[in-house]
Design an enzyme around this catalytic site. Structure first.
Site, mmCIF file in Angstrom:
data_model
loop_
_atom_site.group_PDB
_atom_site.id
_atom_site.type_symbol
_atom_site.label_atom_id
_atom_site.label_comp_id
_atom_site.label_asym_id
_atom_site.label_seq_id
_atom_site.Cartn_x
_atom_site.Cartn_y
_atom_site.Cartn_z
ATOM 1 N N VAL A 28 60.716 -20.018 47.472
ATOM 2 C CA VAL A 28 60.256 -19.462 48.745
ATOM 3 C C VAL A 28 61.035 -20.145 49.858
ATOM 4 C CG1 VAL A 28 58.260 -18.946 50.181
ATOM 5 C CG2 VAL A 28 57.976 -19.211 47.707
ATOM 6 N N GLY A 29 62.152 -19.550 50.250
ATOM 7 C CA GLY A 29 62.980 -20.180 51.266
ATOM 8 C C GLY A 29 63.451 -21.544 50.782
ATOM 9 N N HIS A 80 61.401 -23.959 50.132
ATOM 10 C CA HIS A 80 60.320 -24.555 49.350
ATOM 11 C C HIS A 80 60.415 -24.108 47.900
ATOM 12 C CE1 HIS A 80 56.459 -25.811 47.909
ATOM 13 N NE2 HIS A 80 55.975 -24.574 47.851
ATOM 14 N N HIS A 135 51.411 -21.809 45.410
ATOM 15 C CA HIS A 135 52.035 -20.500 45.174
ATOM 16 C C HIS A 135 51.780 -20.048 43.735
ATOM 17 C CE1 HIS A 135 54.448 -18.113 47.936
ATOM 18 N NE2 HIS A 135 55.011 -17.535 46.886
ATOM 19 N N ASP A 159 53.173 -12.645 43.473
ATOM 20 C CA ASP A 159 53.166 -11.941 44.759
ATOM 21 C C ASP A 159 51.750 -12.011 45.314
ATOM 22 O OD1 ASP A 159 54.045 -10.445 46.916
ATOM 23 O OD2 ASP A 159 53.696 -8.522 45.931
ATOM 24 N N GLY A 173 50.360 -15.262 50.183
ATOM 25 C CA GLY A 173 49.987 -15.396 51.590
ATOM 26 C C GLY A 173 48.708 -14.653 51.903
ATOM 27 N N SER A 181 45.766 -16.466 50.318
ATOM 28 C CA SER A 181 45.465 -17.717 51.020
ATOM 29 C C SER A 181 44.756 -17.447 52.340
ATOM 30 C CB SER A 181 46.758 -18.500 51.264
ATOM 31 O OG SER A 181 47.381 -18.863 50.055
ATOM 32 N N ARG A 182 45.173 -16.424 53.052
ATOM 33 C CA ARG A 182 44.503 -16.087 54.317
ATOM 34 C C ARG A 182 43.087 -15.566 54.066
ATOM 35 N NH1 ARG A 182 49.867 -14.558 55.287
ATOM 36 N NH2 ARG A 182 49.545 -12.339 54.837
ATOM 37 N N TYR A 237 55.180 -19.142 59.813
ATOM 38 C CA TYR A 237 56.018 -19.720 58.767
ATOM 39 C C TYR A 237 56.650 -21.036 59.214
ATOM 40 C CZ TYR A 237 55.548 -15.470 55.997
ATOM 41 O OH TYR A 237 55.043 -14.437 55.243
#
Length: 497
Positions: free
Chosen positions: A333-334, A336, A380, A384, A387, A390-391, A417
Site C-alpha cells: 500500500v504505497g 507501507h 490490512h 480489498d 479502508g 476500518s471506517r 492518507y
C-alpha cells in the site's frame, strides 16, 4: 690361508644378516606427518569457515527479515501501538530496537544521492532566506519560503525545527509546531534542539487536545438531549446516512454523485453511465451500515467474527468470494508494507484483545475509535475493502459512545492518507486530531439541522462540481425550502461562525 681361517670366513658369510631396504632419514617422517596434519587442518578450517559464512548469512538474513517484519508494525509513538501489536517477545523487541534505532541514526548520517544533495542545499538556502524574511517582518514571504524548504527536504531535522519555530512564534500554531518537533526528534533522537522544543510544547499541546475532546463531549450531549421523535433529527439522520456512504466510497475512488448515491439507495435502480462495481460498492456499504445498526451497536464486545461479517457485507456485491476472508497474499500500500498473510491471525487476535481491553475502553471515545481505525487499516487484513471496514469499525465504536457516524469528506482524501502516513512514521496524534475535526463537523451538521438558528455553518454535502444538481439538502427546522447547508470546505473550522 689355513683351513681354519677359511672355515671361519665361510661361517661369517653364512651368519651375516640379510640386507634391508634403506631407512629414510629421520627428518623425512615428521615432514610427511606434518603434511598430512596440515591437510587435515586446512580441510577443518575450510569447513569451519564455510559453516561460519553460512551461519552469518542465515543470521543476517534472519535479522533482516525480522527487522522487515518490525517495519510492518507501527513504530513507537504517542499511543505506543507497536508494543500492543508486537508479534515478538519483549526481549526480541529490545534487541531489534537497537538495530532499528541504529538504522535510523545511520540513515540520517548516510550519504545522499546527487539529486538529494542538490535538494538539501537548495532547501537550506531557502531556509536561510526564510529566516531573513521573518526577521524583516515579512511573514507571508517567510511562510512560502519555509514551505518550499520543507517540500525539498521533508525529513531534514533542521528544516523541520526552523519551520516549527516559525509556526510556533509567528503563526501561533503550537500544535502543528509540536508535530514538526516530534518528527525531527523521531528522525534524530539525540537532537538537543528538538528535545528542548518538545519539552516546551508537549504539555501545552496535550492540554489543548484534552480541551478539544471535552468540547466534542459537550456537543454530543447537546445532540443526545434532542428527543428521538424530533422530525428534524430524523431528517438529519437520513441525510447523514446518504452522505456517509457517498463520502466513504468516494474516498476509494467511486465517482457517483450524492444525488446518484441517494437514488441507488432509495430506488435500487441502476444509474446510466456508471460501472456495476460502483453500484455494488454503495449497496455493500448499505448492508454493512444496517448490520451495525441492527447488531454491533448493542454488543458489549467486538470480535474478529464481527469484523469479518462487516467486511463480508462491504464486499458482498463486489467480491463475495473474498468478502469476510483474510487475504492469502502479500499486498503493498504505497510506501507501507502490511504484514504477511501468515501473521494476520495472530495480529487480529491481539487486535481483538486490545479492542475489548479495559485500558482501551477507558480512552476517550474519539481517541479509541481513531486508534482502532488506524490499527485495523495498518494490519490490512483483507485483499480489498480495508479502508471502508476500518471506517465502519470506527463509527461503530463512536455510535456505542453516543456519537453519530462520522463523515470523512472525500474532498479531504489526501489529508486522510497523509495523516495515516504520519501515523506509520510514528506520530498518530495528527490522525486522531483529523478524526476529531471530522467528528466536530458531523456534530455541527446535526446540531444545525435540528436547531432554530437562522444562520448557516460549513457542512459536509458535496463537491463544487455537484452544486446545482438539484440534490435535496438538509434544512434547519426553521428555514424554508430555499435555505440549504452550503458546501463544506477543507479549511472550515467546524465551529459556528
Amino acid at each position: 690361508m689355513g683351513a681354519t681361517d677359511q672355515a671361519l670366513e665361510a661361517e661369517s658369510k653364512t651368519t651375516e644378516p640379510p640386507k634391508t631396504p634403506p631407512v629414510p632419514e629421520q627428518h623425512d617422517r615428521p615432514f610427511l606427518g606434518r603434511q598430512a596434519n596440515l591437510c587435515h587442518l586446512l580441510v577443518l578450517l575450510f569447513s569451519g569457515g564455510l559453516a561460519a559464512i553460512t551461519l552469518h548469512i542465515f543470521t543476517s538474513s534472519n535479522v533482516g527479515w525480522r527487522l522487515r517484519q518490525l517495519h510492518h508494525l507501527p513504530t513507537a509513538h504517542y499511543l505506543q501501538t507497536r508494543d500492543e501489536f508486537a508479534v515478538y517477545s519483549v526481549d526480541e523487541l529490545n534487541a531489534f530496537k537497537e538495530f532499528y534505532d541504529r538504522s535510523i541514526s545511520d540513515s540520517v548520517g548516510s550519504s545522499y544521492s546527487e539529486a538529494e544533495e542538490t535538494n538539501i542545499k537548495e532547501a537550506l538556502g531557502a531556509l536561510r532566506l526564510a529566516q531573513d524574511m521573518y526577521l524583516a517582518g515579512k511573514d507571508d514571504k517567510a511562510a512560502r519560503l519555509f514551505q518550499h524548504s520543507l517540500a525539498l527536504a521533508p525529513r531534514h531535522p533542521t528544516v523541520l525545527l526552523r519551520y516549527g519555530e516559525f509556526l510556533e512564534h509567528s503563526q501561533r500554531n503550537i500544535v502543528l509546531a509540536d508535530q514538526y518537533y516530534f518528527q525531527a526528534l523521531s528522525i534524530s533522537p539525540s537532537n538537543s534542539e528538538a528535545l528542548a522544543n518538545r519539552q516546551r510544547t508537549a504539555d501545552v499541546v496535550q492540554s489543548l487536545d484534552e480541551r478539544r475532546l471535552e468540547s466534542l463531549d459537550s456537543k454530543r450531549d447537546a445532540l443526545s438531549a434532542i428527543h428521538e421523535s424530533s422530525a428534524a433529527l430524523r431528517r438529519a439522520k437520513k441525510e447523514a446516512y446518504f452522505q456517509h456512504i457517498y463520502h466513504t466510497v468516494g474516498i476509494e475512488g467511486n465517482t457517483m454523485t450524492l444525488a446518484q448515491t441517494r437514488s441507488i439507495l432509495e430506488t435500487r435502480m441502476a444509474v446510466d453511465g456508471k460501472s456495476i462495481d460502483e453500484h455494488n460498492e454503495i449497496l455493500g456499504m448499505d448492508l454493512a451500515m444496517k448490520y451495525i445498526n441492527a447488531s454491533l451497536v448493542q454488543k458489549m464486545e467486538i470480535t474478529i467474527k464481527d469484523i469479518l461479517e462487516l467486511h463480508r457485507r462491504v464486499l458482498g456485491h463486489v467480491d463475495p468470494i473474498e468478502g469476510g476472508e483474510f487475504r492469502r497474499n502479500q499486498v503493498y500500500v504505497g510506501g507501507h508494507v502490511p504484514p504477511g498473510p501468515g501473521d494476520l491471525a495472530l495480529l487480529m487476535q491481539r487486535f481483538e484483545r486490545w479492542l475489548n481491553s479495559e485500558h482501551s475502553s477507558s480512552m476517550h471515545p474519539v481517541n479509541y475509535a481513531a486508534l482502532a481505525h488506524y490499527k485495523l487499516v495498518h494490519i490490512h487484513p483483507f485483499i480489498d475493502g480495508n479502508g471502508r471496514t476500518s471506517r465502519l469499525l470506527m463509527n461503530t465504536l463512536l455510535m456505542r459512545a453516543g456519537y453519530p457516524p462520522v463523515i470523512i469528506p472525500k474532498q479531504q482524501r489526501s489529508k486522510y492518507y497523509h495523516f495515516l502516513k504520519l501515523a506509520n512514521e510514528g506520530d498518530i496524534r495528527p490522525f486522531v486530531r483529523f478524526i476529531a475535526d471530522c467528528t466536530e463537523k458531523t456534530l455541527d451538521l446535526y446540531l444545525w439541522a435540528t436547531s432554530d438558528l437562522p444562520h448557516q455553518i460549513p457542512m459536509l454535502i458535496q463537491s463544487t462540481s455537484e452544486a446545482g444538481e438539484g440534490v435535496p439538502q438538509l434544512q434547519s427546522s426553521q428555514m424554508g425550502g430555499g435555505a440549504s447547508i452550503p458546501e463544506f470546505h477543507e479549511s472550515g473550522s467546524g465551529s459556528l461562525p
